[in-house]
Design a protein around this motif. Sequence first.
Motif, PDB file in Angstrom:
ATOM      1  N   GLY A   6      44.554  42.067  37.667  1.00 45.58           N
ATOM      2  CA  GLY A   6      44.688  43.065  38.405  1.00 45.58           C
ATOM      3  C   GLY A   6      45.295  42.658  39.669  1.00 45.58           C
ATOM      4  N   ASP A  25      47.525  47.175  34.514  1.00 46.49           N
ATOM      5  CA  ASP A  25      46.601  46.032  34.809  1.00 46.49           C
ATOM      6  C   ASP A  25      47.488  45.578  35.986  1.00 46.49           C
ATOM      7  OD1 ASP A  25      48.372  45.868  33.130  1.00 46.49           O
ATOM      8  OD2 ASP A  25      47.898  43.549  32.779  1.00 46.49           O
ATOM      9  N   LEU A  51      43.722  48.055  39.271  1.00 46.02           N
ATOM     10  CA  LEU A  51      43.272  48.037  38.746  1.00 46.02           C
ATOM     11  C   LEU A  51      42.845  48.358  37.689  1.00 46.02           C
ATOM     12  CD1 LEU A  51      39.941  47.008  40.561  1.00 46.02           C
ATOM     13  CD2 LEU A  51      40.937  45.186  39.097  1.00 46.02           C
ATOM     14  N   GLU A  56      39.696  50.120  45.693  1.00 41.08           N
ATOM     15  CA  GLU A  56      40.357  49.619  44.895  1.00 41.08           C
ATOM     16  C   GLU A  56      40.697  50.920  44.103  1.00 41.08           C
ATOM     17  OE1 GLU A  56      36.443  47.038  43.703  1.00 41.08           O
ATOM     18  OE2 GLU A  56      36.778  48.090  42.365  1.00 41.08           O
ATOM     19  N   ARG A  77      43.006  46.707  46.418  1.00 42.20           N
ATOM     20  CA  ARG A  77      43.085  46.107  44.396  1.00 42.20           C
ATOM     21  C   ARG A  77      43.311  47.324  43.804  1.00 42.20           C
ATOM     22  NH1 ARG A  77      41.075  40.802  43.141  1.00 42.20           N
ATOM     23  NH2 ARG A  77      40.323  41.128  45.154  1.00 42.20           N
ATOM     24  N   TRP A  90      42.036  52.168  41.138  1.00 40.41           N
ATOM     25  CA  TRP A  90      41.787  52.053  39.241  1.00 40.41           C
ATOM     26  C   TRP A  90      43.031  53.026  38.416  1.00 40.41           C
ATOM     27  CZ3 TRP A  90      38.154  48.826  36.804  1.00 40.41           C
ATOM     28  CH2 TRP A  90      37.967  48.051  37.167  1.00 40.41           C
TER      29      TRP A  90
END
Length: 437
Positions: free
Chosen positions: A283, A221, A274, A215, A272, A217
């Motif tokens: 996302g 988005d 996010l 992920e 991913r 971050w």
Amino acid sequence: MKVLKFGGTSVGSAQRIKDVAHLISNRGKNIVVLSAMAGTTNSLLEISDYLHKRNIPAAKEVINNLELKYDQVIDELYSSDETKLLASNDIHECFNYIRSFCQDNFTLFEEKEVVSRGEIMSTTLMFYYLREHQIDVIALPALDFMRTDKNSEPDMPYIKQKLEDLLSRNTKASLYLTQGYICRNSYGEIDNLRRGGSDLTASVIGAALGADEIEIWTDIDGMHNNDPRYVEGTKPVSELHFEEAAELAYFGAKILHPTCVLPAKLNNIPVRLLNTMDPKAAGTVIYNTLPSHTIKAVAAKDDITAIKIKSSRMLLAYGFLRKVFEIFEEHKTAIDMIATSEVGVSVTVDSTKELDHIIDDLKKFGTVSVDHDMVIICVVGDLEWHNTGFESRAMEALRDIPVRMISYGGSNYNISFLISKDDKIRALNALSDTLFK
Ligand code: ADP
Ligand code: ASP
Ligand code: MG
């Protein structure tokens, strides 16, 4: 197990560090990778620049200002005096280490050591915050396992073995915390994975350990369908194929470091993207998705130079292209785009370090002309050649913009246009209007 990477803005203030701590707690035994707090790497590079120029008073001034900022963060972040003291001892140790370089002989090796303190400080702050909140976090020092080989590529077997050792010695942890970006080179010296390289750290750790997901971050988005810094009303793309994400990252979508897609792709680990400021937003997920018969997104890569070589002979003789490419290889300069015709070839490069030598050598084979300040606009999606209509829509969008080169068919996912820097924003907006509205 997942790898969760948080970028500079995500840990850019005491409040953001608290928010991230909240996001990573009670989510299982994951590995958290942090960038330096926003602005810190730039400040450390500014300090290094003054030290290279032997302007020690200026370097000290930037160091003192940065230290003040960290003192304020410490004050706001922790509730107990005991934790404040522990954190501030470690942070002051980092600043004193940086100060120890304030002398006349400052080398590139020492610059890497100074810059490495950015990620060490952000993880230190997070470590003590989590400990203050009774989270059993274990620090995994990146300098103990992240290493590059002689080709400056991540040394995967070494990283895997070292990481597995570290994890097996710390099985009781509820969470692991490490630094993005920083590493050692094959000689064991402190080095880094280049600007924005924390994404690569996350991907390499994910690949080494066979994580369930990586992920990333950040402050937006997901991957948007155009560059939100230049186009209004861009929208997140929900799914991307690894190849599409790689093209977008390479051609300027800053949200993802270009090198970070490969380790995840090779190990088939979904990535991913996010948003720390809006954690519930869906996302973008990057994986081996099937093409969806759409154009997904547009990106732009700046500071491109185009070189046209017209063959001295009437027609392109065989061997001509080989000679041209050998010159770029000799000067260790990568080519981005290529267009050929019967009488010549145009290529683009994003590094002008060796340009004069390259041009001198190319002049042995033909007439050479150069265009500076160009931009590659890259349109990414399901551009497999049997699918009709996609190229024409991209071309239609650019009908009023002078196009210097076009490249299509190199992959199933991309069509690229070379235009002048002055037309970049107009082109990006025109493409959004035609392709996404
Ligand atoms: P981090 O510090 O978290 O690594 P970056 O600044 O490297 O974050 O990347 C996030 C930024 O990327 C966003 O704030 C956005 O301005 C920029 N960006 C450029 N192109 C895109 C795109 N196509 N989609 C999303 N963000 C993009
Ligand atoms: N701190 C480093 C940079 O600013 C690495 C990263 O954030 O990914 O480039
Ligand atoms: Mg980044």
